[in-house]
Design a protein around this motif. Structure first.
Motif: not given
Length: 216
Positions: A72-78, A105-106, A127-128, A162-164
């Protein structure tokens, strides 16, 4: 590495850029005061505006360069939106730089779980607790969220959120730069070569690399 005339200073630039990178990283780890694995990560947002920040390299193999983040971070979303990113390592004490461009890739769940388990307990709780890159009204709210996560997971068994997870940058280009006198630097660019055989792959099934020297 074979000495075919393509060198960085007096060191041959062999056919495998990952082997060269690992050698440079090992030297940087011995020479740099802090975080030899630090790298600038560049992405672009929805409007095409560049974004850059420092992150830590946490995994490396012949597929690519791995770091971990909140998706959900900026870098993750981008990165998830574009599927592309660039990296830059700069080792000031050695006067060296490595630039990487590629697709993403994830990492697998097993790979992410294994790394997450090595983090300190407070980092796993963080992280939570953190809604990374989102507005935060006060520091106390974050402190309270960490306390809530601590109460929720009282032991060492803290599952990975799950988001990390991790992202692997699969390079299409890797450029090595070494400082030279009078700004006559050495630059060697590795690019993926699709003409190695009929399938565009090397003996290990991976696409081979082409190399060339660049003007400084």
């Amino acid at each position: 590495m074979t000495n075919d005339g393509l060198t960085l200073g007096e060191v041959p630039a062999g056919e495998d850029p990952f082997a060269l990178f690992e050698a440079w990283l090992e030297e940087a780890t011995a020479a740099e005061i802090n975080d030899a694995n630090a790298m600038a990560l560049a992405t672009v947002d929805e409007g095409g505006l560049p974004d850059v920040r420092m992150v830590l390299l946490k995994g490396l193999d012949h597929r690519g360069f791995v770091f971990y983040t909140n998706f959900g971070s900026a870098k993750g979303r981008e990165i998830l939106a574009s599927g592309k990113a660039a990296l830059c390592f700069h080792w000031k004490s050695l006067r060296r730089q490595v630039r990487v461009r590629g697709v993403s890739e994830i990492v697998s769940d097993d790979e992410a779980d294994a790394y997450y388990a090595t983090r300190p307990r407070r980092s796993r709780l963080g992280a939570w607790a953190s809604e990374q890159s989102r507005p935060l009204e006060s520091r106390q709210i974050l402190v309270d969220r960490v306390a809530e996560a601590d109460a929720r997971f009282p032991g060492e068994d803290i599952p990975r959120p799950p988001h990390w997870s991790g992202l692997r940058i699969l390079p299409t280009e890797i450029e090595f730069w070494k400082d030279g006198e009078f700004r006559l630097h050495d630059r060697i660019l590795y690019t993926r070569d699709g003409e190695t055989d009929g399938r565009g792959t090397g003996p290990d099934g991976e696409r081979a690399w082409a190399r060339r020297r660049l003007y400084p």
